[in-house]
Design an enzyme around this catalytic site. Sequence first.
Site, PDB file in Angstrom:
ATOM      1  N   GLU A 127       1.303  -1.398   0.095  1.00  0.00           N
ATOM      2  CA  GLU A 127      -0.290   0.468   0.076  1.00  0.00           C
ATOM      3  C   GLU A 127       0.628   1.069   0.505  1.00  0.00           C
ATOM      4  O   GLU A 127       1.820   1.739   0.524  1.00  0.00           O
ATOM      5  CB  GLU A 127      -1.372  -0.103   1.121  1.00  0.00           C
ATOM      6  CG  GLU A 127      -1.717  -0.348   1.673  1.00  0.00           C
ATOM      7  CD  GLU A 127      -2.719  -0.730   2.831  1.00  0.00           C
ATOM      8  OE1 GLU A 127      -2.998   0.135   3.162  1.00  0.00           O
ATOM      9  OE2 GLU A 127      -2.928  -1.688   3.597  1.00  0.00           O
ATOM     10  N   GLU A 181     -14.162   5.473  -0.616  1.00  0.00           N
ATOM     11  CA  GLU A 181     -15.035   4.669   0.210  1.00  0.00           C
ATOM     12  C   GLU A 181     -15.723   5.151   1.638  1.00  0.00           C
ATOM     13  O   GLU A 181     -15.109   6.039   2.372  1.00  0.00           O
ATOM     14  CB  GLU A 181     -14.118   3.568   0.835  1.00  0.00           C
ATOM     15  CG  GLU A 181     -13.439   2.456   0.067  1.00  0.00           C
ATOM     16  CD  GLU A 181     -12.566   1.625   0.788  1.00  0.00           C
ATOM     17  OE1 GLU A 181     -12.780   0.407   0.865  1.00  0.00           O
ATOM     18  OE2 GLU A 181     -11.428   1.689  -0.077  1.00  0.00           O
ATOM     19  N   LYS A 190     -15.870   4.208   5.446  1.00  0.00           N
ATOM     20  CA  LYS A 190     -14.517   4.401   6.521  1.00  0.00           C
ATOM     21  C   LYS A 190     -14.440   5.324   7.486  1.00  0.00           C
ATOM     22  O   LYS A 190     -15.350   5.911   6.720  1.00  0.00           O
ATOM     23  CB  LYS A 190     -13.301   5.005   5.263  1.00  0.00           C
ATOM     24  CG  LYS A 190     -13.015   3.572   4.667  1.00  0.00           C
ATOM     25  CD  LYS A 190     -11.776   3.304   3.499  1.00  0.00           C
ATOM     26  CE  LYS A 190     -10.868   2.680   4.921  1.00  0.00           C
ATOM     27  NZ  LYS A 190      -9.380   2.152   4.210  1.00  0.00           N
ATOM     28  N   GLU A 242      -9.133   8.973   5.408  1.00  0.00           N
ATOM     29  CA  GLU A 242      -9.375   7.623   4.810  1.00  0.00           C
ATOM     30  C   GLU A 242     -10.501   7.454   4.056  1.00  0.00           C
ATOM     31  O   GLU A 242     -10.440   6.295   3.180  1.00  0.00           O
ATOM     32  CB  GLU A 242      -9.902   6.612   6.612  1.00  0.00           C
ATOM     33  CG  GLU A 242      -8.925   7.130   7.216  1.00  0.00           C
ATOM     34  CD  GLU A 242      -7.684   5.929   7.012  1.00  0.00           C
ATOM     35  OE1 GLU A 242      -8.208   4.860   6.224  1.00  0.00           O
ATOM     36  OE2 GLU A 242      -6.750   5.599   7.429  1.00  0.00           O
TER      37      GLU A 242
END
Length: 341
Positions: free
Chosen positions: A262, A314, A317, A322
């Site tokens: 990541e 997203e 999250k 985030e």
Amino acid sequence: MASVNIILMLLTFAFVHQQFAITEARLDVGVCYGVLGNNLPSPAAVVQLYQRYKISKLRLFEPNPAALAALKGSGIEVTLGTLNQDLQSIASSVDAAKKWFDTNVKPFISEVNITYISAGNEVIPGESAKYVLPAIQNLQKVVSDSGHTTLGVTTVVATTVLGTSYPPSKAIFSEAARADMAGIVKFLSSSGSPLMINVYPYFAYASDPVNVRLDYAQFTATGVVVQDGPLSYSNLLDAVVDAYYWALEKEGVTNLNLVISESGWPSAGNGNSTTPALAQTYNQNLVKRFLKNTGTPKHPDRSLGGFIFAMFNENQKSAGIEQNFGLFNPDGTPVYNIVFN
């Protein structure tokens, strides 16, 4: 996510509809596919998006039957994670690992290009750390017995596994992580699988923008920023990777490759540190770094590939950054433009 404090130790001193493309001939760049959103495209549409933009690798954080079914016949290379809560069971016996494999991998592997299973995500150090090595060993036994010679087993760690880490040549594993990491990296060096590492220069910059240079974090420095003996660093990611190499070497492991599992930069959520322009610059330069097919100052002979975090913004999250690491909006349009030449 990578630990802010540990990264800082390494630094002590839209064009909405415009397409971007990842060069098809190179296989060193992937994108993490997270599903913590209630407005994301169907798995079939996601796979089509990967194909449209020629993204050749995908990381799934946990078994996802719908996503794996959609990936059948796509040719996309998949790194498949276990749930952290499944580690204890997988570690308990080869039979338990086989049950996990038979449930989550076997139904798909003939038609899905699963290249790695990652046993656990960022659980070292911690209560589940002791299960990682036996889980890897049990899964590797199952994989080997099944004849899947191209499928490797590894784990994903954050920079919290590092103790002393600046300069890179002084890096060691932390006392809390060392016992677990020593066994894991020695096993991986014998099995041939890489260690996967999450590296986020963003957090170092966001935590201390006065002392952490933005150009060093974003691959835009034009000269040396950190000199470590004969090794010169113009970007933070290379310094973090080499810190791992030095820590490995101090455990007697010199033949283990690293993969960036990541890395990314949020486009919103933290004021001026998280603009679309900064996210675009980092991720574009990260991909260019991967596509150069070159190594680090310590190991120029080892090419460095990996995954951008993440495919989508997203909305389930935690609020803030985030929710804003995505390359794409949930409707499939790019959050910002990235051009690969």
